[in-house]
Design an enzyme around this catalytic site. Structure first.
Site, short mmCIF file in Angstrom:
data_model
loop_
_atom_site.label_atom_id
_atom_site.label_comp_id
_atom_site.label_asym_id
_atom_site.label_seq_id
_atom_site.Cartn_x
_atom_site.Cartn_y
_atom_site.Cartn_z
N GLU A 43 0.87 -1.17 0.00
CA GLU A 43 0.00 0.00 0.00
C GLU A 43 0.91 1.22 0.00
O GLU A 43 1.75 1.39 0.89
CB GLU A 43 -0.90 0.02 1.24
CG GLU A 43 -2.09 -0.92 1.14
CD GLU A 43 -2.99 -0.82 2.36
OE1 GLU A 43 -2.82 0.11 3.19
OE2 GLU A 43 -3.86 -1.68 2.50
N ASP A 49 -6.36 9.48 9.41
CA ASP A 49 -5.04 9.10 9.89
C ASP A 49 -4.67 9.79 11.19
O ASP A 49 -5.01 10.95 11.42
CB ASP A 49 -3.98 9.40 8.82
CG ASP A 49 -4.13 8.51 7.61
OD1 ASP A 49 -4.13 7.29 7.80
OD2 ASP A 49 -4.28 9.03 6.48
N TYR A 62 -10.94 -4.30 3.09
CA TYR A 62 -10.04 -3.85 4.15
C TYR A 62 -10.90 -3.61 5.38
O TYR A 62 -11.70 -2.68 5.41
CB TYR A 62 -9.34 -2.57 3.70
CG TYR A 62 -8.25 -2.03 4.61
CD1 TYR A 62 -8.45 -1.82 5.97
CD2 TYR A 62 -7.02 -1.67 4.09
CE1 TYR A 62 -7.47 -1.32 6.79
CE2 TYR A 62 -6.01 -1.15 4.89
CZ TYR A 62 -6.24 -0.97 6.24
OH TYR A 62 -5.26 -0.45 7.04
#
Length: 263
Positions: free
Chosen positions: A49, A60, A175
């Site tokens: 990734e 994040d 994911y």
């Protein structure tokens, strides 16, 4: 079949789980980032990734936010990230590359141009965390038509009513975000993840990879034992922040990969 599909088929034939690594393109600089990327497959990474640095990475935590800022301060651009992938492909035509990030840089470049360039650079899939399924016509559908997998995130708050919508145009793999929160915030627990993985796998034939909160070989093994593989990002990016050498970082990555592969 994409490189991602082939990779999972090969792992399944070997009875192995996948190990996926995340690094930020251009962190701490282009050359070091590329050197690290080139070393990942040899350290046991099955899928790379590659983070696209962006000024407002809302999913994040501080570690990856700072990595993106360092990359941008060093002059990293979306073009340079594509250049990195193309350079990597000169020596490796097998390891899948998934670009992960946010929609704004792609939108600014233009979707059609971006997809053409990404395909030419050897990109295999996209994870764009701020584009929900309701916006599939924007990028997801065009990406699939261009031959790129579009990988969707499922989370602990993705309930049974929402799940079919999340899965409908997903390809490559799903994911699963193991925690509620930002990257690097908490530790993933296999006991919590296992039932959720089973619930999602009952609704899709796609491989399910778990990320967020995995920092050690032991956790990588525990998570991979209840899923189809594990993703580590912040723990690797933290070593870049600490100015560790590429061989040191790759040694750590190798230990994580061995953990996931032993599940």
């Amino acid at each position: 079949m994409t490189r991602i599909d082939r990779k999972f088929a090969a792992l399944k034939a070997e009875g192995k789980k996948a190990f996926v690594s995340y690094t930020m393109a251009g962190d701490p600089d282009y050359d070091t980032s590329l050197e690290l990327m080139k070393g990942l497959p040899g350290a046991g990474v099955d899928i790379i990734e590659l983070g696209m640095p962006f000024t407002d990475p809302m999913a994040d935590g501080p570690t990856i936010q700072l990595a993106g800022q360092r990359a941008l301060d060093g002059g990293q651009t979306l073009q340079k990230t594509l250049d990195m992938a193309a350079e990597f492909r000169k020596g490796d035509d097998d390891t899948p590359i998934v670009m992960m990030g946010y929609y704004n840089p792609i939108y600014s470049r233009g979707v059609d141009r971006f997809l053409t360039d990404a395909k030419a650079a050897g990109i295999d899939g996209l994870i764009v965390v701020d584009l929900p399924p309701e916006e599939d016509e924007e990028l997801c559908i065009p990406a699939q038509k261009a031959g790129l997998n579009f990988i969707r995130l499922a989370t602990p708050t993705t309930d049974d009513r929402r799940l079919p919508k999340v899965l409908q145009n997903t390809s490559g793999f799903v994911y699963y975000v193991s925690i509620t929160g930002i990257t690097g915030a908490a530790a993933a627990q296999a006991t919590d993840v296992g039932p959720e993985v089973a619930r999602i796998k009952a609704a899709t034939d796609l491989p399910l990879i778990v990320g967020f909160g995995i920092r050690s070989p032991e956790t990588a093994r525990a998570i991979a034992s209840v899923a189809d593989g594990a993703v580590v990002g912040s723990a690797i990016v933290k070593m870049v922040e600490e100015k560790r050498t590429v061989p040191e970082i790759l040694s750590f990555v190798e230990s994580l990969a061995a953990g996931a592969h032993s599940a």
